[in-house]
Design a protein around this motif. Structure first.
Motif, PDB file in Angstrom:
ATOM      1  N   ILE A 178       0.843  -1.201   0.000  1.00 38.88           N
ATOM      2  CA  ILE A 178       0.000   0.000   0.000  1.00 38.88           C
ATOM      3  C   ILE A 178       0.875   1.247   0.000  1.00 38.88           C
ATOM      4  CG2 ILE A 178      -1.569   1.341   1.470  1.00 38.88           C
ATOM      5  CD1 ILE A 178      -2.864  -1.426   2.222  1.00 38.88           C
ATOM      6  N   LEU A 179       1.928   1.224   0.790  1.00 44.44           N
ATOM      7  CA  LEU A 179       2.818   2.383   0.878  1.00 44.44           C
ATOM      8  C   LEU A 179       3.709   2.533  -0.350  1.00 44.44           C
ATOM      9  CD1 LEU A 179       3.783   2.037   4.638  1.00 44.44           C
ATOM     10  CD2 LEU A 179       2.206   3.698   3.603  1.00 44.44           C
ATOM     11  N   ALA A 180       3.722   1.529  -1.210  1.00 39.92           N
ATOM     12  CA  ALA A 180       4.526   1.583  -2.438  1.00 39.92           C
ATOM     13  C   ALA A 180       3.720   2.093  -3.636  1.00 39.92           C
ATOM     14  CB  ALA A 180       5.100   0.199  -2.747  1.00 39.92           C
ATOM     15  N   VAL A 181       2.522   2.597  -3.399  1.00 39.40           N
ATOM     16  CA  VAL A 181       1.706   3.106  -4.504  1.00 39.40           C
ATOM     17  C   VAL A 181       2.481   4.202  -5.241  1.00 39.40           C
ATOM     18  CG1 VAL A 181       0.495   4.824  -3.091  1.00 39.40           C
ATOM     19  CG2 VAL A 181      -0.571   3.979  -5.174  1.00 39.40           C
ATOM     20  N   ARG A 182       2.346   4.201  -6.549  1.00 39.36           N
ATOM     21  CA  ARG A 182       2.977   5.224  -7.396  1.00 39.36           C
ATOM     22  C   ARG A 182       1.869   6.056  -8.032  1.00 39.36           C
ATOM     23  NH1 ARG A 182       8.341   4.402  -9.132  1.00 39.36           N
ATOM     24  NH2 ARG A 182       9.251   2.580  -8.145  1.00 39.36           N
TER      25      ARG A 182
ATOM     26  N   HIS B 163       0.498  14.652  -9.892  1.00 37.24           N
ATOM     27  CA  HIS B 163      -0.839  14.372  -9.354  1.00 37.24           C
ATOM     28  C   HIS B 163      -1.013  15.074  -8.011  1.00 37.24           C
ATOM     29  CE1 HIS B 163       0.074  11.873  -5.924  1.00 37.24           C
ATOM     30  NE2 HIS B 163      -1.201  11.651  -5.758  1.00 37.24           N
ATOM     31  N   VAL B 164      -2.248  15.383  -7.692  1.00 35.98           N
ATOM     32  CA  VAL B 164      -2.607  15.994  -6.414  1.00 35.98           C
ATOM     33  C   VAL B 164      -3.799  15.220  -5.881  1.00 35.98           C
ATOM     34  CG1 VAL B 164      -3.481  18.079  -5.289  1.00 35.98           C
ATOM     35  CG2 VAL B 164      -1.793  18.270  -7.124  1.00 35.98           C
ATOM     36  N   LEU B 165      -3.711  14.800  -4.611  1.00 34.02           N
ATOM     37  CA  LEU B 165      -4.841  14.171  -3.940  1.00 34.02           C
ATOM     38  C   LEU B 165      -5.498  15.199  -3.038  1.00 34.02           C
ATOM     39  CD1 LEU B 165      -3.475  10.703  -2.775  1.00 34.02           C
ATOM     40  CD2 LEU B 165      -5.122  11.144  -4.596  1.00 34.02           C
ATOM     41  N   ARG B 166      -6.814  15.204  -3.050  1.00 32.91           N
ATOM     42  CA  ARG B 166      -7.546  16.104  -2.164  1.00 32.91           C
ATOM     43  C   ARG B 166      -8.873  15.456  -1.810  1.00 32.91           C
ATOM     44  NH1 ARG B 166     -11.397  18.574  -5.233  1.00 32.91           N
ATOM     45  NH2 ARG B 166     -11.033  18.583  -7.456  1.00 32.91           N
TER      46      ARG B 166
ATOM     47  N   THR C 101      -1.329  14.084   1.382  1.00 34.09           N
ATOM     48  CA  THR C 101      -0.104  13.444   0.941  1.00 34.09           C
ATOM     49  C   THR C 101      -0.203  11.978   1.341  1.00 34.09           C
ATOM     50  OG1 THR C 101       1.171  15.449   1.266  1.00 34.09           O
ATOM     51  CG2 THR C 101       2.405  13.407   1.108  1.00 34.09           C
ATOM     52  N   PHE C 102      -0.270  11.106   0.343  1.00 31.82           N
ATOM     53  CA  PHE C 102      -0.365   9.664   0.577  1.00 31.82           C
ATOM     54  C   PHE C 102       0.530   8.955  -0.412  1.00 31.82           C
ATOM     55  CE2 PHE C 102      -1.861   5.445  -0.213  1.00 31.82           C
ATOM     56  CZ  PHE C 102      -2.080   4.956   1.060  1.00 31.82           C
TER      57      PHE C 102
ATOM     58  N   ALA D 243      -0.350   8.748   6.060  1.00 25.46           N
ATOM     59  CA  ALA D 243      -0.732   9.882   5.210  1.00 25.46           C
ATOM     60  C   ALA D 243      -0.856  11.134   6.075  1.00 25.46           C
ATOM     61  CB  ALA D 243      -2.060   9.602   4.505  1.00 25.46           C
ATOM     62  N   PHE D 244      -0.889  12.278   5.397  1.00 23.61           N
ATOM     63  CA  PHE D 244      -0.958  13.563   6.093  1.00 23.61           C
ATOM     64  C   PHE D 244      -1.802  14.527   5.284  1.00 23.61           C
ATOM     65  CE2 PHE D 244       0.960  17.773   7.164  1.00 23.61           C
ATOM     66  CZ  PHE D 244       0.637  17.781   8.513  1.00 23.61           C
ATOM     67  N   SER D 245      -2.710  15.212   5.971  1.00 29.04           N
ATOM     68  CA  SER D 245      -3.498  16.260   5.330  1.00 29.04           C
ATOM     69  C   SER D 245      -2.734  17.564   5.440  1.00 29.04           C
ATOM     70  CB  SER D 245      -4.866  16.416   5.984  1.00 29.04           C
ATOM     71  OG  SER D 245      -5.500  17.578   5.474  1.00 29.04           O
ATOM     72  N   GLN D 246      -2.284  18.079   4.314  1.00 23.04           N
ATOM     73  CA  GLN D 246      -1.540  19.334   4.302  1.00 23.04           C
ATOM     74  C   GLN D 246      -2.419  20.502   4.738  1.00 23.04           C
ATOM     75  OE1 GLN D 246      -0.005  19.701   0.336  1.00 23.04           O
ATOM     76  NE2 GLN D 246       0.787  17.617   0.345  1.00 23.04           N
ATOM     77  N   THR D 247      -3.715  20.371   4.556  1.00 23.41           N
ATOM     78  CA  THR D 247      -4.652  21.454   4.858  1.00 23.41           C
ATOM     79  C   THR D 247      -5.057  21.462   6.327  1.00 23.41           C
ATOM     80  OG1 THR D 247      -5.477  21.290   2.591  1.00 23.41           O
ATOM     81  CG2 THR D 247      -6.816  22.545   4.157  1.00 23.41           C
TER      82      THR D 247
END
Length: 145
Positions: A52-56, A61-64, A73-74, A93-97
Motif C-alpha cells: 500500500i505504501l509503495a503506490v505510485r 498528481h494531487v490528492l484532495r 499526501t499519501f 498519510a498527512f493532510s496538508q490542509t
C-alpha cells in the motif's frame, strides 16, 4: 496487482481506489523485512501495508478530499511517533490542509485494508480512535487532479 487479497497484496477495494485515483503498485513489488519501533516495542510492517505504501502516482498528481478540497499526501511516512498512545501506531498519510495524520495500528488483523485513525498532529487526544474507517473507505473520499 489485482485479484483477491492474498499474502502481501492490498485488498481489492484498496487497489480499486488506487486505480480510480490514477495510482498503482508495481506488479513486481517485493516486500522487505521492515521493523518499526512503537510504544509497544518493535513491530513488523506487514507485506500488504508495504505494498500500500509503495503506490505510485502520475507526475504532478494531487490528492484532495472531494468534499472540502483538503490536500492529502499519501503515502507520507514520519520518522517519529507523533501520537501519545500505547499502541503500535504508524503514520501513512498527512493532510496538508488540516494537519491531520492518517494512522494505522501495526497490530491490525487486516493490513491489506487497515483501519485508519484520523489524528490531529498537535494533539493526539483529538483523534478518531473511536470511529476509525477502513483505508479503502477513506481513499473513496479523495479525488485526484
Amino acid at each position: 496487482m489485482s485479484g483477491t487479497s492474498v499474502g502481501g497484496a492490498p485488498h481489492p477495494d484498496v487497489l480499486r481506489e488506487f486505480v480510480r485515483l490514477g495510482g498503482s503498485v508495481d506488479a513486481d513489488f517485493e516486500p522487505e523485512v521492515w521493523i518499526e519501533d512503537t510504544p509497544l516495542g518493535p513491530r513488523p510492517v506487514p507485506p500488504a501495508l508495504q505494498a500500500i505504501l509503495a503506490v505510485r502516482w502520475p507526475d504532478g498528481h494531487v490528492l484532495r478530499t472531494e468534499e472540502d478540497g483538503y490536500l492529502m499526501t499519501f503515502p507520507q511516512l514520519v520518522d517519529t511517533d507523533p501520537m501519545l498512545e500505547d499502541r503500535a501506531l504508524f503514520v501513512i498519510a498527512f493532510s496538508q490542509t488540516t494537519q491531520y495524520y492518517w494512522v494505522v495500528d501495526l497490530d491490525d488483523e487486516r493490513p491489506d485494508d487497515p483501519m485508519v485513525h484520523d489524528i490531529d498532529h498537535g494533539d493526539a487526544d483529538e483523534g478518531d480512535f473511536d470511529q476509525p474507517q477502513r483505508l479503502s473507505a477513506l481513499l473513496a473520499t479523495l479525488v485526484s487532479d
